[in-house]
Design a protein around this motif. Structure first.
Motif, PDB file in Angstrom:
ATOM      1  N   PHE A 157     123.024 -30.632  45.193  1.00  0.00           N
ATOM      2  CA  PHE A 157     123.744 -31.954  45.369  1.00  0.00           C
ATOM      3  C   PHE A 157     123.841 -32.320  43.858  1.00  0.00           C
ATOM      4  O   PHE A 157     124.858 -32.812  43.709  1.00  0.00           O
ATOM      5  CB  PHE A 157     122.809 -32.617  46.137  1.00  0.00           C
ATOM      6  N   ALA A 158     122.799 -32.369  43.057  1.00  0.00           N
ATOM      7  CA  ALA A 158     122.948 -32.908  41.841  1.00  0.00           C
ATOM      8  C   ALA A 158     124.067 -32.151  41.067  1.00  0.00           C
ATOM      9  O   ALA A 158     124.943 -32.872  40.150  1.00  0.00           O
ATOM     10  CB  ALA A 158     121.807 -32.833  41.158  1.00  0.00           C
ATOM     11  N   SER A 159     123.947 -30.949  41.133  1.00  0.00           N
ATOM     12  CA  SER A 159     125.063 -30.088  40.241  1.00  0.00           C
ATOM     13  C   SER A 159     126.421 -30.138  40.789  1.00  0.00           C
ATOM     14  O   SER A 159     127.453 -30.259  40.195  1.00  0.00           O
ATOM     15  CB  SER A 159     124.533 -28.833  39.934  1.00  0.00           C
ATOM     16  N   GLN A 160     126.386 -30.151  42.412  1.00  0.00           N
ATOM     17  CA  GLN A 160     127.672 -29.959  42.824  1.00  0.00           C
ATOM     18  C   GLN A 160     128.289 -31.402  43.383  1.00  0.00           C
ATOM     19  O   GLN A 160     129.554 -31.608  42.768  1.00  0.00           O
ATOM     20  CB  GLN A 160     127.666 -29.168  44.258  1.00  0.00           C
ATOM     21  N   SER A 161     127.742 -31.995  43.872  1.00  0.00           N
ATOM     22  CA  SER A 161     128.344 -33.400  44.351  1.00  0.00           C
ATOM     23  C   SER A 161     128.134 -34.410  43.182  1.00  0.00           C
ATOM     24  O   SER A 161     129.020 -35.430  42.979  1.00  0.00           O
ATOM     25  CB  SER A 161     127.501 -34.084  45.730  1.00  0.00           C
ATOM     26  N   LEU A 162     127.157 -34.447  42.495  1.00  0.00           N
ATOM     27  CA  LEU A 162     127.163 -35.311  41.193  1.00  0.00           C
ATOM     28  C   LEU A 162     127.744 -34.856  39.983  1.00  0.00           C
ATOM     29  O   LEU A 162     127.790 -35.375  39.237  1.00  0.00           O
ATOM     30  CB  LEU A 162     125.797 -36.108  41.173  1.00  0.00           C
ATOM     31  N   LYS A 163     127.844 -33.603  40.162  1.00  0.00           N
ATOM     32  CA  LYS A 163     128.307 -32.895  38.870  1.00  0.00           C
ATOM     33  C   LYS A 163     127.481 -33.193  37.557  1.00  0.00           C
ATOM     34  O   LYS A 163     128.005 -33.239  36.605  1.00  0.00           O
ATOM     35  CB  LYS A 163     129.954 -33.387  38.397  1.00  0.00           C
ATOM     36  N   ALA A 164     126.192 -33.250  37.889  1.00  0.00           N
ATOM     37  CA  ALA A 164     125.520 -33.259  36.688  1.00  0.00           C
ATOM     38  C   ALA A 164     125.061 -32.128  36.012  1.00  0.00           C
ATOM     39  O   ALA A 164     124.800 -30.995  36.625  1.00  0.00           O
ATOM     40  CB  ALA A 164     124.069 -34.035  37.395  1.00  0.00           C
ATOM     41  N   PHE A 189     118.269 -25.888  40.013  1.00  0.00           N
ATOM     42  CA  PHE A 189     119.079 -26.700  39.190  1.00  0.00           C
ATOM     43  C   PHE A 189     119.523 -25.554  37.875  1.00  0.00           C
ATOM     44  O   PHE A 189     120.819 -25.781  37.449  1.00  0.00           O
ATOM     45  CB  PHE A 189     118.512 -27.743  38.612  1.00  0.00           C
ATOM     46  N   GLN A 190     118.659 -24.759  37.621  1.00  0.00           N
ATOM     47  CA  GLN A 190     118.824 -23.775  36.198  1.00  0.00           C
ATOM     48  C   GLN A 190     119.647 -22.737  36.838  1.00  0.00           C
ATOM     49  O   GLN A 190     120.699 -22.409  36.195  1.00  0.00           O
ATOM     50  CB  GLN A 190     117.543 -23.424  35.670  1.00  0.00           C
ATOM     51  N   GLU A 191     119.407 -22.246  38.038  1.00  0.00           N
ATOM     52  CA  GLU A 191     120.236 -21.242  38.588  1.00  0.00           C
ATOM     53  C   GLU A 191     122.083 -21.581  38.739  1.00  0.00           C
ATOM     54  O   GLU A 191     122.793 -20.947  38.395  1.00  0.00           O
ATOM     55  CB  GLU A 191     119.918 -20.771  39.919  1.00  0.00           C
ATOM     56  N   THR A 192     122.091 -22.963  39.125  1.00  0.00           N
ATOM     57  CA  THR A 192     123.418 -23.385  39.068  1.00  0.00           C
ATOM     58  C   THR A 192     123.960 -23.828  37.775  1.00  0.00           C
ATOM     59  O   THR A 192     124.910 -24.367  37.577  1.00  0.00           O
ATOM     60  CB  THR A 192     123.444 -24.418  39.767  1.00  0.00           C
ATOM     61  N   GLY A 194     122.530 -25.845  35.324  1.00  0.00           N
ATOM     62  CA  GLY A 194     122.194 -26.997  34.708  1.00  0.00           C
ATOM     63  C   GLY A 194     121.121 -26.741  33.876  1.00  0.00           C
ATOM     64  O   GLY A 194     120.311 -25.936  33.601  1.00  0.00           O
ATOM     65  N   LYS A 195     120.604 -27.890  33.131  1.00  0.00           N
ATOM     66  CA  LYS A 195     119.762 -27.886  32.318  1.00  0.00           C
ATOM     67  C   LYS A 195     118.423 -28.922  32.515  1.00  0.00           C
ATOM     68  O   LYS A 195     118.948 -30.292  32.650  1.00  0.00           O
ATOM     69  CB  LYS A 195     120.341 -27.969  30.730  1.00  0.00           C
ATOM     70  N   ILE A 196     117.290 -28.538  32.347  1.00  0.00           N
ATOM     71  CA  ILE A 196     116.257 -29.825  32.672  1.00  0.00           C
ATOM     72  C   ILE A 196     115.892 -29.953  31.009  1.00  0.00           C
ATOM     73  O   ILE A 196     115.342 -29.351  30.221  1.00  0.00           O
ATOM     74  CB  ILE A 196     114.999 -29.128  33.359  1.00  0.00           C
ATOM     75  N   VAL A 197     116.525 -31.639  31.018  1.00  0.00           N
ATOM     76  CA  VAL A 197     115.843 -31.916  29.497  1.00  0.00           C
ATOM     77  C   VAL A 197     114.791 -32.700  29.408  1.00  0.00           C
ATOM     78  O   VAL A 197     114.128 -32.766  28.357  1.00  0.00           O
ATOM     79  CB  VAL A 197     117.208 -32.776  29.127  1.00  0.00           C
TER      80      VAL A 197
END
Lengths: 377, 258, 302, 333
Positions: A157-164, A189-192, A194-197
């Protein structure tokens, strides 16, 4: 002399426990429930208990089950796994219950599950999300989704809907639930891409979160994933807003409570969290339950109430279909649960005795939980 | 042969307060020395320094030719110095027998495991210590009291029990801190006899603090006087009684009760 | 630098509340040598009952200084009374009992308050929102460093109460009696000081401060449940010991140090091991100073 | 050798009776009672061992749950990594299996105890310089540190806990350990040299002047107490459910144990046994009170303390008639 006194005392003690009459009469069907009525997770246990009370009253009002009235026996486990074991043994051995409902927290459920398994008494946990639980045996079921599904769903949801692209994770290191969700969120999240900062932690008993939040602020994430319980999430949100963090929060079903809205106010907006249902859902079964619960207890049912209610009904439905109080028969019926119409969603029990069901993502907006989207298993 | 106990230039300060200053004192093997002085003169501090409660701020203390200042109290005790206390410090909730048994502690070189498994060796040792404890209590006339907890004993017996406990550690030097305090005349007389007897029987060297001048003068061939942490006089009872500074020191407080 | 100051500020605020609770521990310890385990729960009652008070009077709906003042006074009065009752009922009969028995009675009272509080008919286990007695506002901002009015208020009230306590202890007859009892029970008794009354008064006073701390806690962390008192109680107890239990300036110092330690370790060292590191620091301090930072070294009377 | 056997005969008989009872209970006792009995046994080990530190030696420790955790996790690691798979590979059955599992449990329990004893030594050496409430706080801190470390050790399951394969600690296993724990601690503290533990509590300084190495005895008490806490932890970890989480070993658990020690009577081993049993049974007896259960429990705790401030037994002991006395007091005339 002294020894005699001692033995007498011990005998009196054991005699007192022995008062409980095992089994029920022909017209009652005994269901056991073990739940935290005291200790640190009492607030969650209370919700589950309230909802199960409603479910039992409904069935009894509608003529009962297998021609019997359901009698619910509730035992407190003080939020401690070792006490959960004792409570379940008491329910099975002393009260001779037909099936067992409980617990909220995974640690208590996992501890008690082997007892149910050994005694071939079906156990349905409405809300324990640790994958470990249902590996304890074929009598152990759950009617909620598991940590990996929820964590992964929120990551997507974070990466797709919120484009985070970046996220911070703020975990309650004392809660298995929180640790589990965080792990699967990070992974997905990393697989999609994204980056955990930032990856910070707290403990359930904490009240001051600003130091960690300041560190998160410095990492400038686009979203902040806080997989905790509402008891802390509200404070976290408030303190984050005070520090000038305006990013949306993401969370799990632990956010769902009237407390979040009442105590959180503007601070918890915007927040997106995964949940079992939306109180706005127009489906009649949802509205009927929400209204009943509000009328009886004065608050909107939270996630644990809804899962408790569904868990109880899934069990009662299985007993009805099994048409028997035999443990094995109920187990088989539970395993064959397909598309059960619950308040949360349609519930299907999969081969691993986990519930395969829809998850909804809710948004907190204008002091209300708003439906955003649903995620299929 | 040098002295058994040698104190050289010992000073003890507590945050600026000088409790003892530049004290020199020698006690020869077999001697019975009295240590007197007005209240607050630093007598008990001297005992505390010898037994290792405090590490002296300066000076040195030798016992049987070995330096002991700064050593831990239990090690000093094992080298042969035992003491009693001004305000009795028995192990209150333990029986009289146990109090004495604890004094024999050092000689019971047994291990923890032995006592847990009750090995034959341990059992024998234990029996040996008990036998000696019984004997010691009998010797001090406490034989009948041994099963009672020490805090139930009458005051005089508590004093004696403390001496018994000290003797059980098989000391060469015994420090008695006001052994007659709170005793009536008859008890004092008995105590005087007891000290004499024990000294002979156990081959003891004794250093005694006592307020009762009559008693000190009667039993101690040599007396040392402290005032304001300093030694102001030393000699035979006769010499001390005539010593001007001593009389002055006592007049400043109160007349010696003799 | 701004983050550093931010952490220091947080530490001060948290430390101020810890110090207020720790004062109660330390005062009671001074006169009774008792770790009053129920103190944290009295603190919780201060916060919890204020919620009901604000709801009942309507102060919770409309932020006002009057409401805040009234709630603070209410919490202090009610907690003082509760503390007094606890002393009378549970501790006084044990005045001459071994110290640890008193401790167990205190633990019993603590459990009783928590368990009664969790009953549905009383507070219930669900956390309750603490009313916004004053509107939270950012009053100063330098770069990313923000200071809110609640933070200033908490700090001011905490420091004010501590200053008041200081004056009270050093410039009133009761304070003198309290110090005398703390110094030596028996001698104070011989000098005609009614030790019983002094101990009672000390409980009332310490509990009133815990009540005030409860309100300040509620303003800063506005979610209260019956278990809220346990952790701050333990932390304040640690603070009291760190500062040197029995010492009023020690409680202050200990409170602020624990607050800062928590705040700085979470930010600079490790949030995962924050509490562990705070305890390591505490243990190291104690090993270096075995009677706490400002504790009196008890000279063994031989 | 003859004396040794005479001295230990009674103990052997008790152990055999325990084993036989365990065998019988497993078949014929309601599993609910069985579980409570096992809980009581584990509590006895914990409370008696804590009494050695807190009651008998007079050192106020608030970190017993931490050492229990070390024992539990060390034994869990051994079972998960080595013992469990090895036992599984043997594929035994019947009596053979019972014996092998019993021996394996013994080894596991000893490993748990030794690990906790080591932790006790490392903690005790520096901490025992502190006195009274300062020691209490330091041990509380150590307990919490230990818990937080396990909570963050992912290899041992972290906060999510860890499931432990058999062997299981049944009645026999637990009570053999409990009997040995009580017997060993009793014999130690009532031996000639063991009186030193009491002496330290009564007057640490006077004890030193009669030649007792107080530091050594304090460390022995701490290490031995931790050893048995570790044993209890290992038994707890391998109990019927075979699942532990770090949260089970928090400060609340340590406080619970201190309550039991004081309630039983500081220094009284029989008092500790009674208190461990009573306070473990009490919440079960009170189940009839439903949600008022813990209210009644805490009320009773306060009332007992008010009526019996010395604890149930004070410093007294219940002595068994067949107890072989190393001590012979002469009768008081």
């Amino acid at each position: 002399m002294k020894i005699k006194e001692m033995l007498l005392l011990a005998a009196a003690g054991l005699g007192l426990i022995g008062c409980g009459k095992p089994g029920g009469d022909a017209n009652t069907l005994l269901i056991g429930e073990y739940v935290s009525l005291s200790g640190n997770t009492a607030t969650f246990g209370q919700s589950m208990r309230n909802a199960i009370d409603i479910a039992v009253d409904e069935v009894n009002g509608g003529g009962g089950l297998l021609g019997c009235q359901i009698k619910l026996i509730v035992e407190d486990d003080q939020s401690k796994p070792e006490q959960a074991v004792t409570a379940v043994l008491k329910l099975i051995q002393r009260d001779r219950v037909t099936a067992i409902l409980g617990e909220v927290t995974s640690s208590c459920s996992i501890a008690a599950a082997p007892i149910c398994q050994q005694n071939r008494i079906p156990m349905v946990s409405p809300s324990s999300t640790s994958p470990e639980l249902t590996r304890k045996g074929d009598y152990i079921f759950r009617t909620c989704f598991i940590d990996p599904f929820q964590g992964a769903a929120m990551a997507r949801f974070a990466s797709q809907s919120l484009k985070a692209k970046t996220a911070a994770v703020f975990t309650d290191r004392k809660q298995d639930y929180s640790v589990g969700l965080a792990q699967f969120f990070k992974q997905t999240f990393q697989e999609t891409g994204g980056k955990i900062v930032a990856d910070e932690a707290y403990q359930s008993d904490d009240s001051e979160f600003r130091p960690q939040l300041t560190a998160i602020r410095a990492a400038k994430p686009e979203v902040i994933f806080v997989p905790g319980y509402y008891t802390q999430c509200v404070l976290i949100a408030k303190q984050a807003r005070e520090l000038g963090l305006t990013q949306p929060f993401l969370g799990g079903d632990g956010w769902d409570s009237d407390v979040t809205l009442k105590s959180g106010g503007k601070a918890v907006e915007p927040c997106y969290f995964s949940n079992h249902y939306s109180p706005e859902d127009p489906r009649p079964e949802v509205q009927a339950f929400v209204e009943k619960y509000r009328k009886r207890f004065g608050v909107t049912p939270d996630a644990l109430a809804v899962t408790g209610y569904d868990g109880a009904h899934v069990l009662f439905d299985a007993i009805r279909r099994a048409n028997s109080t035999d443990g094995a028969a109920i187990r088989d019926a539970l395993a064959q649960t397909r598309d059960f119409k619950g308040v949360s969603s349609r519930i299907t029990i999969d081969a691993n005795r986990n519930a395969s069901k829809e998850l909804v993502v809710l948004k907190i907006e204008d002091g209300k939980f708003k439906f955003v989207e649903s995620v299929k298993p | 042969m040098s002295a058994l106990l040698e104190i050289q230039g010992v000073g003890m300060e507590f945050g600026g307060l000088k409790a003892v200053e530049g004290l020199d004192l020698e006690v020869a093997e077999g001697e019975l020395v009295g240590l007197i002085g007005p209240n607050g003169a630093g007598k008990t501090t001297v005992f505390n320094v010898i037994t290792g409660v405090y590490r002296p701020t300066r000076g040195r203390i030798c016992f049987a030719g070995e330096r002991i200042d700064g050593m831990a109290p239990h090690l000093i005790s094992r080298r042969g110095i035992a003491r009693t206390f001004q305000n009795i410090r028995l192990f209150k909730n333990l029986s009289a027998l146990d109090n004495v048994v604890l004094g024999f502690n050092r000689s019971a070189r047994q291990d923890v495991l032995g006592s847990m498994l009750l090995t034959a060796k341990h059992w024998r040792r234990q029996a040996g210590i008990l036998k000696r404890s019984h004997e010691l209590l009998d010797k001090l006339g406490l034989g009948l009291a041994e099963g009672r907890s020490s805090m139930e004993l009458p005051y005089g017996e508590q004093r004696k029990l403390e001496i018994a406990r000290a003797l059980a550690t098989q000391p060469r030097l015994l420090l008695l801190d006001e052994p007659a305090a709170g005793m009536n005349l008859a008890e004092k007389r008995e105590l005087t006899g007891l000290i004499e007897r024990l000294r002979r029987e156990f081959n003891l060297t004794i250093l005694v603090i006592e307020h009762d001048m009559k008693m000190v003068m009667s039993i101690c061939p040599r007396i040392v006087v402290l005032d304001h942490g300093q030694k102001i006089a030393g000699g035979t009872p006769d010499e001390i009684q005539r010593h001007e500074q001593v009389i002055e020191a006592y007049l400043g407080e109160k007349a010696p009760s003799a | 630098m701004e983050s550093f100051l931010q952490q220091i500020l947080q530490g001060l605020k948290l430390g101020g509340i810890y110090a207020l609770i720790a004062l109660g521990y330390t005062m009671v310890y001074g006169v009774l040598r008792l770790i009053n385990f129920a103190h944290g729960d009295v603190f919780m009652l201060g916060a919890m009952l204020s919620i009901y008070f604000a709801r009942w009077t309507g102060f919770g709906n409309q932020p006002s200084w009057l409401g805040l003042g009234a709630t603070l006074l209410f919490a202090m009065a009610v907690c003082g009374a509760i503390g007094g009752v606890i002393e009378r009922v549970a501790y006084r009969p044990l005045r001459n009992a071994p110290r640890l028995s008193l401790l167990i009675a205190a633990i019993g009272v603590s459990l009783l308050i928590e368990n009664v509080g969790q009953l549905r008919q009383v507070f219930g286990p669900t956390p309750q929102p603490f009313p916004a007695l004053i509107q939270t506002k950012t009053v100063a901002q330098w770069g990313s460093l923000t200071v809110s009015n609640v933070e200033i208020l908490v700090l001011l009230v905490a420091l004010g109460l501590m200053a008041g306590l200081h004056v009270f202890v050093h410039h009133t007859r009761f304070g003198l009696a309290m110090r005398a009892v703390a110094h030596d029970h028996q001698t104070a008794g011989l000098m005609g000081i009614p030790a019983g009354k002094v101990i009672f008064g000390t409980f009332v006073l310490g509990s009133a401060l815990a009540g005030a701390a409860g309100v300040l806690w509620g303003l800063s962390y506005p979610v209260i449940n019956p278990m809220t008192g346990f952790v701050p109680g333990i932390k304040a107890f640690v603070a009291a010991v760190l500062g040197g239990v029995g010492s009023i300036p020690g409680a202050l110092l200990g409170g602020f140090l624990i607050g800062e330690a928590e705040s700085l370790t979470a930010f600079y060292l490790s949030s995962t091991y924050k509490d562990a590191i705070a305890f390591v620091i505490l243990i190291l301090v104690l090993l270096a100073r075995p009677t706490g930072l400002l504790g009196r070294k008890e000279v063994e009377k031989v | 050798m003859k004396v040794f056997w005479q001295n230990n005969m009674a103990l052997l008989v008790v152990l055999l009776v325990v084993a036989a009872a365990g065998f019988g209970f497993q078949r014929h006792l309601d599993p609910y009672y069985y579980k409570i009995l096992v809980d009581v046994g584990i509590a006895i080990i914990l409370v008696v061992s804590l009494n050695l530190i807190n009651g008998i030696t007079g050192q106020f420790s608030l970190g017993h749950a931490g050492f229990m955790a070390v024992g539990a996790y060390a034994s869990a690691a051994l079972s998960v990594l080595a013992a469990g798979p090895w036992l599984n590979g043997l594929a035994l059955g019947g009596a053979q299996k019972m014996v092998v599992e019993f021996v394996a449990l013994g080894v596991i329990v000893i490993v748990g105890g030794v690990a906790a004893a080591l932790a006790g030594f490392v903690v005790g050496m520096p901490a025992l310089r502190l006195r009274g409430d300062y020691l209490a706080i330091a041990t509380l801190g150590f307990g919490e540190i230990i818990r937080i470390v396990f909570q963050n050790t992912e290899q041992l399951g972290g906060a999510r806990g860890i499931s432990i394969p058999p062997p299981r600690s049944d009645f026999t296993g637990v009570y053999v350990c409990a009997v040995l724990c009580v017997a060993f601690i009793w014999r130690l503290v009532h031996s000639v040299k063991g009186k030193s533990f009491f002496a330290i509590r009564e007057d640490e300084f006077a004890a030193a002047t009669v030649g007792i190495d107080t530091t050594k005895y304090k460390v022995i008490a701490f290490v031995l107490g931790s050893f048995f806490a570790g044993v209890a932890g290992a038994l707890f970890a391998h109990s019927a459910t075979g699942y532990i989480t770090p949260a089970q070993f928090d400060a609340v658990k340590s406080i619970e144990l201190v309550v039991m020690v004081v309630l039983g009577g500081l220094g009284s081993i029989s008092g500790s046994i009674i208190a461990a049993a009573a306070l473990t049974l009490l919440p079960e007896i009170l189940r009839g009170f439903a949600e008022y259960r813990l209210v009644v429990y805490s009320l009773l705790l306060v009332l007992v303390m008010l009526t019996r401030p010395q604890g149930l037994m004070g410093m007294k002991e219940i002595k068994l008639p067949w107890h072989r006395q190393p001590y012979q007091h002469k009768p008081v005339a």
